[in-house]
Structures are given as C-alpha cells and as structure tokens.
Motif scaffolding. Structure first.
Motif, PDB file in Angstrom:
ATOM      1  N   UNK A 279       0.844  -1.203   0.000  1.00 13.84           N
ATOM      2  CA  UNK A 279       0.000   0.000   0.000  1.00 13.84           C
ATOM      3  C   UNK A 279       0.878   1.252   0.000  1.00 13.84           C
ATOM      4  N   UNK A 280       1.958   1.221   0.793  1.00 13.44           N
ATOM      5  CA  UNK A 280       2.854   2.374   0.861  1.00 13.44           C
ATOM      6  C   UNK A 280       3.476   2.672  -0.491  1.00 13.44           C
ATOM      7  N   UNK A 281       3.815   1.631  -1.249  1.00 10.95           N
ATOM      8  CA  UNK A 281       4.446   1.850  -2.553  1.00 10.95           C
ATOM      9  C   UNK A 281       3.574   2.752  -3.416  1.00 10.95           C
ATOM     10  N   UNK A 282       2.264   2.475  -3.375  1.00 17.61           N
ATOM     11  CA  UNK A 282       1.332   3.253  -4.197  1.00 17.61           C
ATOM     12  C   UNK A 282       1.266   4.693  -3.689  1.00 17.61           C
ATOM     13  N   UNK A 283       1.181   4.843  -2.363  1.00 17.38           N
ATOM     14  CA  UNK A 283       1.092   6.189  -1.779  1.00 17.38           C
ATOM     15  C   UNK A 283       2.374   6.977  -2.075  1.00 17.38           C
TER      16      UNK A 283
ATOM     17  N   UNK B 220       8.562  -3.787  -6.427  1.00 18.95           N
ATOM     18  CA  UNK B 220       9.832  -3.635  -7.123  1.00 18.95           C
ATOM     19  C   UNK B 220       9.778  -2.543  -8.191  1.00 18.95           C
ATOM     20  N   UNK B 221       8.662  -2.433  -8.899  1.00 20.15           N
ATOM     21  CA  UNK B 221       8.554  -1.351  -9.881  1.00 20.15           C
ATOM     22  C   UNK B 221       8.637   0.000  -9.186  1.00 20.15           C
ATOM     23  N   UNK B 222       8.015   0.105  -8.013  1.00 19.73           N
ATOM     24  CA  UNK B 222       8.060   1.373  -7.282  1.00 19.73           C
ATOM     25  C   UNK B 222       9.487   1.693  -6.862  1.00 19.73           C
ATOM     26  N   UNK B 223      10.211   0.682  -6.394  1.00 25.72           N
ATOM     27  CA  UNK B 223      11.602   0.914  -5.988  1.00 25.72           C
ATOM     28  C   UNK B 223      12.413   1.399  -7.182  1.00 25.72           C
ATOM     29  N   UNK B 224      12.232   0.764  -8.349  1.00 24.94           N
ATOM     30  CA  UNK B 224      12.975   1.169  -9.542  1.00 24.94           C
ATOM     31  C   UNK B 224      12.642   2.616  -9.902  1.00 24.94           C
TER      32      UNK B 224
ATOM     33  N   UNK C  49      -1.936   2.920 -11.944  1.00 28.70           N
ATOM     34  CA  UNK C  49      -1.929   1.584 -12.559  1.00 28.70           C
ATOM     35  C   UNK C  49      -1.753   0.517 -11.479  1.00 28.70           C
ATOM     36  N   UNK C  50      -0.856   0.781 -10.520  1.00 31.18           N
ATOM     37  CA  UNK C  50      -0.627  -0.216  -9.467  1.00 31.18           C
ATOM     38  C   UNK C  50      -1.843  -0.335  -8.540  1.00 31.18           C
TER      39      UNK C  50
ATOM     40  N   UNK D 275       9.218   9.352   2.484  1.00 33.18           N
ATOM     41  CA  UNK D 275       9.137   8.875   3.874  1.00 33.18           C
ATOM     42  C   UNK D 275       7.724   9.017   4.407  1.00 33.18           C
ATOM     43  N   UNK D 276       7.110  10.166   4.131  1.00 31.02           N
ATOM     44  CA  UNK D 276       5.746  10.408   4.589  1.00 31.02           C
ATOM     45  C   UNK D 276       4.788   9.390   4.003  1.00 31.02           C
ATOM     46  N   UNK D 277       4.934   9.109   2.709  1.00 27.24           N
ATOM     47  CA  UNK D 277       4.074   8.131   2.050  1.00 27.24           C
ATOM     48  C   UNK D 277       4.209   6.768   2.700  1.00 27.24           C
TER      49      UNK D 277
END
Lengths: 302, 297
Positions: free
Chosen positions: A12-16, A158-162, A217-218, A254-256
């Motif tokens: 969830x955090x990745x999206x935020x 992983x896409x978010x990290x990239x 999209x995510x 960080x906030x996300x």
C-alpha cells in the motif's frame, strides 16, 4: 497476523509513495496544492487499461514468474498518457491563468472534476480490471515465511523501488535534477541565475504525473479500476506530503511510507477498529508534526 | 390511476443507477413516496433475519460480518446480529469505496469464523474477494452475501474460483406465479423490456395504496392507514387486481374481505407496514450465478 499486515503495508505504501512524489514536486516547484493529482492517477490507470489489447498484440507473450511482460508496456503507456494530460493541462489551463497559489488550487479542483467526468464519459462508472490473472499466493513464500505474497505485490513493490531510485538518480546527478532542486529551493534566485523555469515546470509535470500514473496503474492492479479511485486516496496522499515536509521530495517518500504503514497496521492496534485506519494515519501525521512542525524533512533542501 | 406510471418510474430509477444497492434505495424511496399514506416499505429487517437463518442452517456456528458504513449496511447488520443464533465472532463496518480492505480481511481471518458475510456493494465486495483470494481465504471460508453482492461486473473482475460457493439471497420476482407472468407480459408489451423486481414492488405499492384509498372511509392518512393492512391479509378473498378489490367493496364487502396478492410475492403487511421477506437464493458455481429456491421469512 502482524507479518502479513507489514506485507500489506509495504504494498500500500508503494502506491502512496509514487503518488506523493508528484504532489510534492508540484507543491515545491509549481507552488500550489494540486487537487487534480488523484484523478491524474485514474487517468494513468484507465489509459493503461485501454491500451492493454494493443500492447498485448505488440509485446511477446512472455511471462516473468507468472506475470505477463505486456503489463509493463501498458504501465509505460499509462504513465506517458498521465504526463501528456498534465502537460496539456499546464499549457491550456494553469499557464494562461497565471493565478495565485490559492487561485491555482481552486482551479485544480475544477481540473480534477473535468478529468473524472471525461473518464466517466469514456469508460462509465463501473469497476474494471486489467486482464491479468490473479495468481494467488506464491507457495514457497507462504511455506517459508507464513505470509501471503502475490506476484502482483512483488511487481508493485519492485517497480516502485525502480521508479523511486531512477528519480533519485535524476535529481542528484543530472543537470535537470539540479535545476529542479534549485527552483524548488528558491524560484526567483533560480530564474536570476539563468535557469529556464518554464522548462523545469514542464519537467515537473512530466515526472510528477508519470509517477502518479504509475501509482494509479498499481492501485488498479492491486484492487479495481474506477473513475474515483485516485480521488478517494487523495487525502491520504496530502497527509503523506504534509508529514514528509511540504515541498520535500524525499520527505514525501518517507511520509508516504509512514502513512501507508499506519493505514495498514491499524488492525494490530488493540481496541481500535480497522474502519478507523484513515483516522489512525492522520493521528500519526499529527503526532509527528507536533514533534517536527515542518514535517520529517521540512526545512531541509530538496 | 395509472399503475404503470409507477412501474415505469421504478424501472427508470433502477436502470439509471449502476449498483443494485442504490436501485434498491431508489425503489424504496419511490415506494415510500408512492404509498406515503400506506407505509409499504421494502424491509431490510426481513432480509437480515433470513440471512441469519440461512447461514446458521448451513451449519456455521461462528460467523464474521463486515458491513458497509451507511444506513443500508448498519440496519441489515443490526438485524443480523439480533437474529443469528450462533456466535458472531466479528461484526464491524468498513468504509465505502475503500482502496484496500486487507485490514478488515486480516481481522476476520484472525477469528475462528467458518463463514464470512459481506453486507456491502459491488465495488467493495470485488475488492474483498480479490484481496481475500490473494491470501487464500477462499479455500477455507464459506462466503455469504446479500442482494448487492450479485452482479455480472463482480464476476468479470474477480478471479474464477475466488468466490466459488458464495451464497446469498436477493429480492426476486416470483417467476412462474400466474399474476406475475401476466404483469410481466403486459409490462413488456408497454415498454419493450422485462420488468425488474423493483418494478413489481412499485406496482404493488401503488395497487395496495389504491385499494386502501378505495376501502377507507375518507381520504386521510389516518383512515387509510387503518385499513391498509386489512386489505393485504389472508382473512378475505384472494384478489389480484384493483378492479376485483373494488368489486368486493361495491358489493358491500369490508376491507377484511380483501386479500390482495402482489405480483412481487405475498404482501401480508405486519404491524409496522412491512411485507414479509420473499427472496431467492443464489450461489456461485463455476464462476456463474446459479438460482435456487425461494424463501420467505
């Protein structure tokens, strides 16, 4: 149960996080709170959906660990579309208007309604989903760690990290990144020292909207695609940006992360029902702001 | 009065909105409006009780309930909580249009409930089913739903097998019942499409109102509400139309001599003006809806 909640929180955090970066960029460089940001996410999600049949025809039917390769093509199309829509909006609405921060904020609410109305007209109000089969739990993770992780979760994280790492590299090691940071710090000084601020603003829209599109999209991949999907999340995204320190891109990340985790870890808190997860996220924001009134990284350079 | 007008507006109301939950509310509002002198409301109470009975009789002693945080969800959940005979391990609301329900799923999964009841709308239940599937709950838990967890879009946006066996009850027109069939064919002649169950409710709301107005001593709310229950109860002769009811009254009959039989099922209004629940059971088999028995409560 807590291990599973942490997994949920990371997804969830990745999206935020993806959505917060764009909102923070617009805040620091464009100098206004962009209420159309949530609907920009929905634009990305819907265009990726609409492009799916075409992308499926072009991209070979390869799957990576059970996840189809074409989806990443559709992701790029969705990100590009969100960027194009945001840049067109800048040229057609925000730039000619040349209003104050408050004026632009109110305008962005109108833009948000316009995006959503266009999506409703084109795609209807109902729920939709990407034609990607839901594989269920990855068996070896389940047996090794006792938590449910799906191929979708892995793709999203992983896409978010990239994407976040690419943004970091761009901001730190390219001329455009330095210009953007300079302008976020002090727009007047940046202009005086010869930076073409118009170009930086376009770059800001492209990057911010593309990341929002990816977030959309995510979000659509994680749950369902519907016109109000981004708008429903916008308040949490604002909380993330404020928590991180308004205008700080790293703060927004960080906030996300903090907001997403607080939202998903709520079931682990005794005596507080899960339906209050958004309230818990906002309480975390207030608590941190009481200690650091400018946000986690507020006041520091972008 | 033109009863078809009511049916037509009910049809419009139900085709304009996408989720059956809002259609239900529109029809409910319409029937309340149509019969403001004679309170013929679609009752959530009967449905909650019918669900509680069905889940208990399926052998589930412990159930987890998640309900959508609005009037619809709350009223249904309250009745369920009062009438379910087994143990309710979890009964909590969730916010409408949430972007994730993994928290709720984690809490429900943390109980010993063998059945989960989703009192919610199509978008929300789709997210629930998908996220529960991601964690494998569909293999261990029996899912139950109500009239708003059945929609083709839910099937389209969930994985085949992810809601296998989901069982629910929904308002349903009594197909095969003679007066419903003739109503349906007249409706199709007039409007070129099949009536929905909400059309039938609206038709009955208007017809009962009309009969009650005819039977009442004077045209006031108080005197109409005195007779509106009597004209629907089994004490008198079964009538299927306003005309037949009017004939009985003209031959010197009293409201007790009339027992109006609705096209939507039995009407027998109770003290509160609620008709008995009349529902059809559905379940998901091979990722398609299969219709089962009619139940009354």
């Amino acid at each position: 149960m807590v291990a599973q909640l942490i997994v949920n929180g990371i997804v969830y955090s990745s999206i935020i996080v993806l959505a917060s970066i764009g909102l923070s960029l617009v805040y620091s460089i464009g100098n206004f709170a962009n209420f159309a940001h949530g609907d920009t996410m929905a634009v990305g999600a819907f265009v990726a959906l609409a492009s799916a049949p075409l992308v499926q025809a072009i991209v070979p039917g390869v799957t990576i660990a059970g996840f189809p390769l074409w989806f990443f093509g559709a992701l790029l199309v969705g990100m590009a579309a969100a960027a194009v829509v945001a840049v067109v909006t800048e040229y057609v609405v925000y730039r000619p208007l040349d209003s104050s921060a408050i004026g632009l904020l109110i305008t962005s609410i109108g833009v948000a309604l316009a995006y959503r109305a266009l999506l409703l007209m084109q795609f209807g109000p109902g729920q939709q989903s990407y034609p990607v089969s839901r594989g269920g739990r990855i068996p070896w993770v389940e047996s090794a760690l006792g938590v449910s992780v799906t191929a979708r979760d892995v793709v999203i994280v992983f896409s978010s990290i990239v994407l976040v790492a690419s943004l970091h590299a761009m901001l730190q090691y390219t001329t455009l990144g330095r210009k953007m940071r300079a302008m976020a710090d002090n727009a007047e000084l940046a202009r005086v020292s010869g930076i073409r601020t118009g170009e930086v603003i376009i770059a800001m829209w492209v990057i911010g909207a593309a990341l929002a599109g990816a977030g959309g999209v995510f979000l659509g991949l994680d749950t369902i695609i519907r016109p109000r999907m981004g708008f429903e999340l916008l308040l949490l995204i604002f909380a993330a940006v404020i928590l991180g320190g308004i205008g700080s891109v790293y703060g927004a990340m960080l906030g996300g992360f903090a907001i997403g985790m607080a939202h998903e870890l709520t079931p682990a808190i005794p005596f507080i029902g899960t339906e209050y997860n958004a309230a818990v996220a906002f309480l975390v924001m207030i608590a941190i702001l009481l200690v650091r009134p400018n946000g986690i990284l507020g006041g520091d350079a972008t | 009065m033109s009863v078809f007008c009511a049916a037509q507006s009910a049809k419009r109301a139900s085709s304009r909105v996408s989720s059956s939950g809002s259609a239900r509310k529109s029809a409910q509002r319409l029937s309340k409006y149509a019969a403001s002198a004679a309170p013929l409301a679609l009752s959530g109470a009967a449905k909650g009780a019918a669900l509680a009975e069905m889940i208990f009789e399926d052998g589930h002693d412990s159930v987890a309930v998640t309900w959508i945080n609005n009037d619809y969800g709350q009223s249904l959940a309250e009745v369920f909580e009062e009438t379910f005979e087994g143990d309710i391990a979890y009964i909590e609301p969730h916010e409408p249009e949430g972007s994730s329900y993994r928290g709720e799923i984690a809490e429900m999964g943390d109980t010993d409930a063998t059945a989960w009841l989703f009192i919610t709308y199509a978008d929300e239940v789709t997210v629930f089913i998908n996220e529960a599937f991601d964690q494998g709950y569909n293999e261990e838990i029996a899912y139950y739903g109500a009239e708003s967890t059945i929609a083709d879009e839910i099937l389209a946006n969930t994985e085949p097998g992810s809601q296998e066996g989901l069982t629910g009850i929904t308002e349903s027109a009594p197909e095969g019942q003679e007066n419903y069939e003739s109503y349906a064919s007249r409706f199709e002649e007039e409007f070129g499409q099949a009536p929905t169950v909400w059309s039938a409710y609206a038709y009955d709301a208007f017809t009962v109102s009309a009969i009650a107005i005819e039977a009442a001593d004077e045209f006031t709310g108080a005197s109409i509400s005195e007779v509106v229950r009597d004209v629907t109860r089994p004490s008198g002769d079964e009538v299927f139309t306003f005309e037949a009811a009017k004939e009985i009254l003209e031959d010197g009959g009293t409201p007790d001599d009339i027992d109006y039989q609705g096209v939507s099922g039995p009407i027998d209004l109770d003290e509160n003006g609620d008709p008995p629940g009349y529902y059809q059971v559905y379940s998901v088999q091979d990722h398609e809806y299969v219709w089962g028995d009619y139940i009354t409560s």
